[in-house]
Design an enzyme around this catalytic site. Structure first.
Site, short mmCIF file in Angstrom:
data_model
loop_
_atom_site.label_atom_id
_atom_site.label_comp_id
_atom_site.label_asym_id
_atom_site.label_seq_id
_atom_site.Cartn_x
_atom_site.Cartn_y
_atom_site.Cartn_z
N ARG A 109 0.14 -9.29 13.17
CA ARG A 109 -0.24 -7.71 12.79
C ARG A 109 -1.72 -8.51 11.38
NH1 ARG A 109 4.20 -5.50 11.42
NH2 ARG A 109 3.69 -4.07 9.35
N ARG A 157 11.67 -0.09 11.59
CA ARG A 157 10.52 -0.87 12.11
C ARG A 157 10.33 -1.85 13.19
NH1 ARG A 157 4.88 0.11 8.20
NH2 ARG A 157 4.28 -0.96 9.95
N ARG A 196 -9.47 0.55 9.14
CA ARG A 196 -9.37 -1.07 9.77
C ARG A 196 -10.23 -2.12 10.71
NH1 ARG A 196 -3.33 0.29 9.06
NH2 ARG A 196 -1.82 -2.44 9.27
N LYS A 213 0.99 -1.46 -0.10
CA LYS A 213 0.28 0.18 0.08
C LYS A 213 0.61 1.22 -0.29
CE LYS A 213 -2.37 -1.44 3.41
NZ LYS A 213 -1.78 -1.99 3.97
N ARG A 221 12.02 -6.25 4.50
CA ARG A 221 11.23 -4.42 5.02
C ARG A 221 11.95 -4.33 6.07
NH1 ARG A 221 5.47 -2.11 4.36
NH2 ARG A 221 5.43 -2.00 6.95
#
Ligand code: ADP
Length: 193
Positions: free
Chosen positions: A146, A134, A89, A14, A128
């Site tokens: 998640r 992160r 969400r 996204k 990532r």
């Protein structure tokens, strides 16, 4: 106004596609993940509260993100439209968003849902995590939490917009440019040129 929700699980691309889409269409990018990370960086009370939940892979409370989106809509009265990324969400967030847009005489035009297999998501997020800084991307158990939150709480958002025939599934695997091509084809059918 043209308002788009870019929908999909964590790691579905996204953020990457949002950057390209806002450049092409002149939409204002609203990412609740980015807004929350800015609060954390600024060490605000809201940021501190959000960080402990985000580090566990859990959603932050609806009223927190709805408040952030309400403020962002108010602060951008002249926007051509908005690209919502990582929001809504939950079903409650989608109902709140619909109500906020309605006050502006607007609505969601389309929900583009990126479809990516779970194995690919986990691979991308761990990858990532090597460079993103992160903390929620470095531990596989947090990533799985998640994805579980996504299945339990976020997939009802697609059901909500499906009732209005607004959801289009787009293949989220392939090259960034191929996926961008599929997304823009859907938008071009719906936006005033
Ligand atoms: P990703 O889609 O890769 O999980 P985001 O940057 O969108 O990344 O979100 C990171 C974290 O921020 C989420 O796991 C969640 O804790 C929090 N968050 C972001 N947006 C929302 C939202 N709309 N509602 C609740 N929590 C959110």
């Amino acid at each position: 106004m043209f308002n788009l929700i870019l929908f999909g699980p964590p790691g579905s691309g996204k953020g990457t596609q949002s950057e390209k889409l806002i450049a092409r269409y002149g939409l204002k990018h609203l990412s609740t993940g980015d807004l929350l990370r800015a609060e954390i960086a600024n060490k605000t009370p809201l940021g501190l509260e959000a960080k402990s939940l985000m580090d566990k892979g859990q959603l932050v409370p609806d009223e927190v993100v709805i408040g952030m989106i309400d403020a962002a809509l108010t602060n951008n009265p002249k926007a051509r439209g908005f690209l919502f990324d990582g929001f809504p969400r939950t079903k409650a967030q989608s109902e709140a968003l619909d109500a906020l847009l309605k006050k502006k005489g607007a609505s969601i035009n389309v929900v583009l849902a990126l479809d990516v297999t779970e194995d690919e998501l986990i691979k991308r997020l761990l990858n990532r995590g090597l460079t993103s800084g992160r903390s929620d991307d470095t531990k596989e158990d947090v990533i799985r939490a998640r994805i579980t939150e996504y299945h339990n709480k976020t997939s009802p958002v697609a059901d909500h917009y499906n009732k209005f025939g607004k959801v289009v599934l787009v293949k989220g695997e392939g090259s960034v440019d191929e996926i961008f091509g599929d997304l823009t084809a859907q938008i071009d059918q719906r936006i005033d040129q």
